[in-house]
Design a protein around this motif. Structure first.
Motif, mmCIF file in Angstrom:
data_model
loop_
_atom_site.group_PDB
_atom_site.id
_atom_site.type_symbol
_atom_site.label_atom_id
_atom_site.label_comp_id
_atom_site.label_asym_id
_atom_site.label_seq_id
_atom_site.Cartn_x
_atom_site.Cartn_y
_atom_site.Cartn_z
ATOM 1 N N ILE A 244 7.152 -23.988 -11.288
ATOM 2 C CA ILE A 244 6.894 -23.274 -10.037
ATOM 3 C C ILE A 244 6.268 -24.198 -8.995
ATOM 4 O O ILE A 244 6.621 -24.155 -7.805
ATOM 5 N N ALA A 300 12.189 -15.942 -11.431
ATOM 6 C CA ALA A 300 11.087 -15.243 -10.778
ATOM 7 C C ALA A 300 10.762 -15.887 -9.436
ATOM 8 O O ALA A 300 10.463 -15.198 -8.449
ATOM 9 N N GLY A 301 10.831 -17.232 -9.396
ATOM 10 C CA GLY A 301 10.608 -17.936 -8.134
ATOM 11 C C GLY A 301 11.644 -17.566 -7.090
ATOM 12 O O GLY A 301 11.314 -17.368 -5.909
ATOM 13 N N ILE A 303 13.303 -14.773 -6.950
ATOM 14 C CA ILE A 303 13.021 -13.396 -6.507
ATOM 15 C C ILE A 303 11.883 -13.402 -5.484
ATOM 16 O O ILE A 303 11.950 -12.727 -4.445
ATOM 17 N N TRP A 304 10.825 -14.186 -5.785
ATOM 18 C CA TRP A 304 9.684 -14.255 -4.879
ATOM 19 C C TRP A 304 10.101 -14.816 -3.519
ATOM 20 O O TRP A 304 9.756 -14.258 -2.475
ATOM 21 N N ILE A 305 10.858 -15.922 -3.554
ATOM 22 C CA ILE A 305 11.309 -16.528 -2.297
ATOM 23 C C ILE A 305 12.222 -15.566 -1.546
ATOM 24 O O ILE A 305 12.140 -15.420 -0.320
ATOM 25 N N MET A 307 12.248 -12.270 -1.714
ATOM 26 C CA MET A 307 11.460 -11.164 -1.167
ATOM 27 C C MET A 307 10.683 -11.593 0.070
ATOM 28 O O MET A 307 10.657 -10.879 1.080
ATOM 29 N N THR A 308 10.052 -12.786 -0.015
ATOM 30 C CA THR A 308 9.296 -13.272 1.152
ATOM 31 C C THR A 308 10.223 -13.537 2.326
ATOM 32 O O THR A 308 9.859 -13.296 3.495
#
Length: 332
Positions: A244, A300-301, A303-305, A307-308
């Motif tokens: 990450i 997961a990274g 998904i996070w990127i 979403m942001t």
């Protein structure tokens, strides 16, 4: 993988004598011949549950065989974590100098891979029934067995890889008798279809061979050491953290490609590292946690990127609409 290496050791302590299709008369003859060869100890992996005619020769051969370990099977008590003898040779009460040992393999079902063995089994009266391998090994070296038992593990891993054993058929026994002198001789069926089990190195290994590998594990002193579950999780967390952090630090156009290369490289290194510690240092590291974290870490990274990015896009869109309305008001 380890068992496919070119370096293979012929065990110098253990010899397997295959009873093949011998009847009880033939087994008695094998035991008599083995007894004359001055073995260090003899392990008989056969249970004679029912009497048959002309068993007197067999019983006498067993009685007269020095340092013999005779097989029994044990069963767990339902009320407590203890065991009792479930099946034994019918003439066991007649034996005085023969040690009884459990031939059970600690598996939950008959289809499970046999990776471990249980050193001994506690009975309801506080006595311990040794496993077949432990009893046989103790007659070879009580000091090594005492050191092994100090580990205090309820289950121990069997070292299967890079080791083979001499196997002598009944027809070869007379000509190869000198190979049994001062050896651990294990007598059993090497190709009985009812006594074949799945192991990490074979889809069908005979019980007598598994016992041989177990004895070799005890006597070799090459015991496996398993990392604590929390240590495995710590390794997984660190691996995921590295992935990450690298992902957050890279801000170039080919970031996705670079991260996939990093991910695959770390997965490969994880497997190689586990292999190295297992083969060279007998340390078992459960890398399933690390593999899972590395596999889903980037996901997961992403998904996070994602979403942001969506939230930022929505935020910018709302601001843009507000700014447009404000300009229209001032224009009017």
């Amino acid at each position: 993988m380890a068992d496919s290496r070119h370096v293979t050791t012929l065990d110098s302590n253990i010899v397997i004598v295959d009873i093949a299709a011998c009847d009880r008369e033939g087994i008695a003859e094998i035991i008599e011949t083995v007894s004359l060869c001055s073995p260090r100890t003899v392990g008989l992996d056969v249970v004679f549950a029912e009497p048959k005619e002309h068993d007197s020769r067999l019983i006498e051969a067993i009685k007269n065989c020095p340092n013999l370990v005779l097989a029994v099977s044990v069963e767990a008590d339902s009320a407590a974590k203890t065991f009792h003898i479930d099946e034994s040779s019918y003439f066991t009460p007649e034996l005085e100098n023969v040690e009884l040992a459990a031939i059970n393999f600690p598996t939950g079902s008959s289809n499970r891979t046999i990776r471990e063995f249980k050193p001994d089994y506690m009975t309801a009266d506080g006595k311990r029934i040794p496993s077949f391998a432990l009893a046989t090994s103790r007659k070879q070296s009580g000091e090594i067995v005492d050191s092994f038992m100090k580990r205090g593990n309820d289950l121990e891993f069997i070292t299967y890889y890079s080791r083979i054993f001499k196997t002598i058929s009944p027809e070869e026994l007379a000509d190869r008798a000198e190979e049994l002198i001062d050896k651990i001789v294990l007598i059993g069926a090497a190709n009985d279809p009812y006594d074949l089990h799945v192991t990490p190195v074979s889809a069908a290994m005979s019980g007598i061979n598994i016992h041989a590998y177990t004895v070799a594990t005890i006597l070799s002193g090459r015991y496996f050491y398993q990392l604590h579950r929390y240590t495995n999780w710590a390794i997984a967390f660190i691996s995921c953290f590295i992935v990450i952090m690298i992902s957050l630090m890279i801000n170039i156009g080919v970031k996705g490609l670079i991260m996939r290369i990093v991910q695959v490289t770390l997965l490969y290194l994880t497997i190689r590292l586990g292999y190295y510690f297992f083969i060279e240092h007998n340390i078992i590291i459960n890398f399933s946690y690390s593999l899972m974290m590395l596999t889903f870490g980037l996901f997961a990274g992403d998904i996070w990127i994602g979403m942001t990015t969506i939230i930022t896009w929505i935020y910018n869109k709302i601001n843009h609409i507000r700014e447009s309305r404000t300009e229209n008001i001032y224009t009017q």
